[in-house]
Write a protein that holds these residues in place. Structure first.
Motif, PDB file in Angstrom:
ATOM      1  N   THR A  88     -76.807  66.752  66.455  1.00 54.79           N
ATOM      2  CA  THR A  88     -76.922  67.826  65.474  1.00 54.79           C
ATOM      3  C   THR A  88     -75.610  68.588  65.363  1.00 54.79           C
ATOM      4  N   TRP A  89     -75.035  68.912  66.506  1.00 56.04           N
ATOM      5  CA  TRP A  89     -73.759  69.619  66.527  1.00 56.04           C
ATOM      6  C   TRP A  89     -72.606  68.724  66.061  1.00 56.04           C
ATOM      7  N   LEU A  90     -72.627  67.482  66.487  1.00 60.00           N
ATOM      8  CA  LEU A  90     -71.533  66.566  66.144  1.00 60.00           C
ATOM      9  C   LEU A  90     -71.375  66.408  64.633  1.00 60.00           C
ATOM     10  N   ALA A  91     -72.484  66.384  63.913  1.00 61.83           N
ATOM     11  CA  ALA A  91     -72.409  66.242  62.466  1.00 61.83           C
ATOM     12  C   ALA A  91     -71.677  67.415  61.825  1.00 61.83           C
ATOM     13  N   VAL A  92     -71.940  68.605  62.346  1.00 60.31           N
ATOM     14  CA  VAL A  92     -71.318  69.814  61.797  1.00 60.31           C
ATOM     15  C   VAL A  92     -69.816  69.826  62.089  1.00 60.31           C
ATOM     16  N   THR A  93     -69.459  69.562  63.323  1.00 63.51           N
ATOM     17  CA  THR A  93     -68.038  69.602  63.670  1.00 63.51           C
ATOM     18  C   THR A  93     -67.284  68.418  63.065  1.00 63.51           C
ATOM     19  N   ALA A  94     -67.974  67.324  62.769  1.00 63.28           N
ATOM     20  CA  ALA A  94     -67.318  66.170  62.139  1.00 63.28           C
ATOM     21  C   ALA A  94     -66.793  66.512  60.751  1.00 63.28           C
ATOM     22  N   VAL A  95     -67.474  67.415  60.048  1.00 65.19           N
ATOM     23  CA  VAL A  95     -67.008  67.796  58.711  1.00 65.19           C
ATOM     24  C   VAL A  95     -66.034  68.968  58.774  1.00 65.19           C
ATOM     25  N   GLY A  96     -65.771  69.474  59.979  1.00 58.41           N
ATOM     26  CA  GLY A  96     -64.816  70.567  60.141  1.00 58.41           C
ATOM     27  C   GLY A  96     -65.430  71.943  60.074  1.00 58.41           C
ATOM     28  N   ALA A  97     -66.754  72.021  59.972  1.00 61.85           N
ATOM     29  CA  ALA A  97     -67.431  73.325  59.932  1.00 61.85           C
ATOM     30  C   ALA A  97     -67.665  73.846  61.349  1.00 61.85           C
ATOM     31  N   ARG A  98     -68.089  75.086  61.435  1.00 62.02           N
ATOM     32  CA  ARG A  98     -68.322  75.742  62.725  1.00 62.02           C
ATOM     33  C   ARG A  98     -69.812  75.784  63.029  1.00 62.02           C
ATOM     34  N   VAL A  99     -70.181  75.376  64.237  1.00 61.23           N
ATOM     35  CA  VAL A  99     -71.583  75.472  64.653  1.00 61.23           C
ATOM     36  C   VAL A  99     -71.892  76.916  65.048  1.00 61.23           C
ATOM     37  N   VAL A 100     -73.051  77.391  64.606  1.00 59.03           N
ATOM     38  CA  VAL A 100     -73.553  78.711  64.987  1.00 59.03           C
ATOM     39  C   VAL A 100     -74.923  78.491  65.628  1.00 59.03           C
TER      40      VAL A 100
END
Length: 366
Positions: A88-100
């Motif tokens: 779940t986190w990897l998908a977010v950081t893969a696009v360059g966004a920040r996980v909250v």
């Protein structure tokens, strides 16, 4: 011996149908983005109750490409559960966004809608709830909050195919649903596979290009895309399995109900409790105990397989050490990581096997 998950019985049960699907694909001479993928996409969209299904290479890429399809990236924030598998986190950081990250409800295991509002900032673009263990998150509350703030909702349906919230299937409860067909899932391929379900015509159209090198017409590339395609053979197998998914999920419910009965009243053991508005599909049957190490050892000694889902929350993984989220940052997720234990579960688990597992648990903890 009682395996944690019986994989062989699926093939034994469906052998004639699966073998026929294999021969159909092999004899067709077409192995990528053909009639089997097209047919599965239509059938799975109908099953979930969405307009579109886009077959992809795996569940992680389903999550990632859904975000990319809306141009979510650097400078944006995506709210994720603190208690989830790292994908779940990897998908977010893969696009360059920040996980909250947001903590689960006190009863666990899913993200707490009451904590979501405080996590929203002007940079928030999406919420990514996970239907963990086959129990759907509170999508009515999450969707209402998302509409209020103009946010996209991407459901992580990897563990919850067929589950429902107030009569509606997971995968049709947000703006997009990301599905994994890893072999261990409630509907799993015989290899990797994934999909996105959605009613968003523009997203579906873009995902069909993104998955295929950014191309809709051969050698004409509209953007910098990816190679993430559900292949024909896996689609053919999934078409067979889809016809049995509701029945298998019902068998999982019977296993869970028997566990509930046989494990009741054991000291130091907390059983899973789904909300009344949810129809879980029991991808996993997860108990909690402060005596996990001793219980695992006792069950292993009886030849009973168990797993921990998951022993290290994402914020404590080395992969995210750069975020500086040390122990104590998300105590609810950390407590779950320290106490959860998954018992054998699956549609082919026999009643006497459930009884044997329960008896071993009771003996170990009593």
């Amino acid at each position: 011996m009682i395996a944690f998950l019986d994989m062989k019985s699926v093939y034994a049960e469906l052998k004639p149908e699966l073998d026929a699907a294999y021969h159909r694909v092999m004899e067709s001479g077409w192995y990528v983005l053909g009639k089997e993928v097209e047919a599965f996409e239509a059938e799975y969209a109908a099953f979930c109750g969405t307009k579109h299904c886009i077959g992809l290479g795996n569940g992680l890429e389903a999550l990632e490409l859904a975000l990319r399809g809306w141009d979510i990236g650097p400078g944006d924030e995506v709210i994720v559960p603190s208690n989830t598998y790292i994908a779940t986190w990897l998908a977010v950081t893969a696009v360059g966004a920040r996980v909250v990250p947001v903590e689960p409800t006190p009863a666990g295991p899913n993200i707490d809608p009451e904590r979501l509002a405080a996590a929203i900032t002007p940079r928030t673009k999406a919420i990514m709830p996970v239907h963990l263990y086959g129990e759907p998150a509170d999508m009515v509350a999450i969707a209402a909050l998302a509409r209020k703030h103009g946010l996209k909702v991407v459901e992580d349906v990897a563990q919850a195919q067929g589950s429902k919230v107030r009569g509606r299937r997971a995968g049709a409860l947000g703006d997009a649903g990301a599905h994994s067909f890893f072999p261990t899932k409630n509907i799993g391929a015989f290899g990797d596979g994934g999909a996105v379900t959605t009613d968003d015509d523009e997203l579906a159209d873009r995902l069909r290009a993104l998955r295929n090198y950014g191309s809709k017409v051969k050698y004409v590339n509209l953007e910098r895309g990816f190679n993430s395609r559900l292949d024909e053979l896996q689609a053919a197998f999934l078409r067979v399995k889809l016809r049995h998914l509701d029945r298998w999920n019902e068998q999982r419910r019977r296993v869970a109900a028997r566990y509930d009965d046989k494990l009741a009243g054991i000291p130091g053991l907390s059983l899973p409790r789904a909300p009344q508005w949810a129809e879980p599909v029991w991808h996993l049957y997860v108990v909690r105990t402060p005596h996990r190490v001793e219980l695992i050892k006792a069950l292993d000694g009886k030849g009973i397989g168990t797993l921990v889902h998951y022993p290290i929350p994402p914020h404590l993984q080395q992969a995210y050490a750069d975020l500086g989220l040390g122990r104590g940052t998300y105590p609810l997720a950390e407590n779950l990581a320290d106490t959860v234990l998954s018992l054998p579960m699956g549609p082919h688990l026999k009643p006497e096997q459930v009884d044997e597992v329960a008896a071993a648990v009771r003996k170990a903890l009593s």
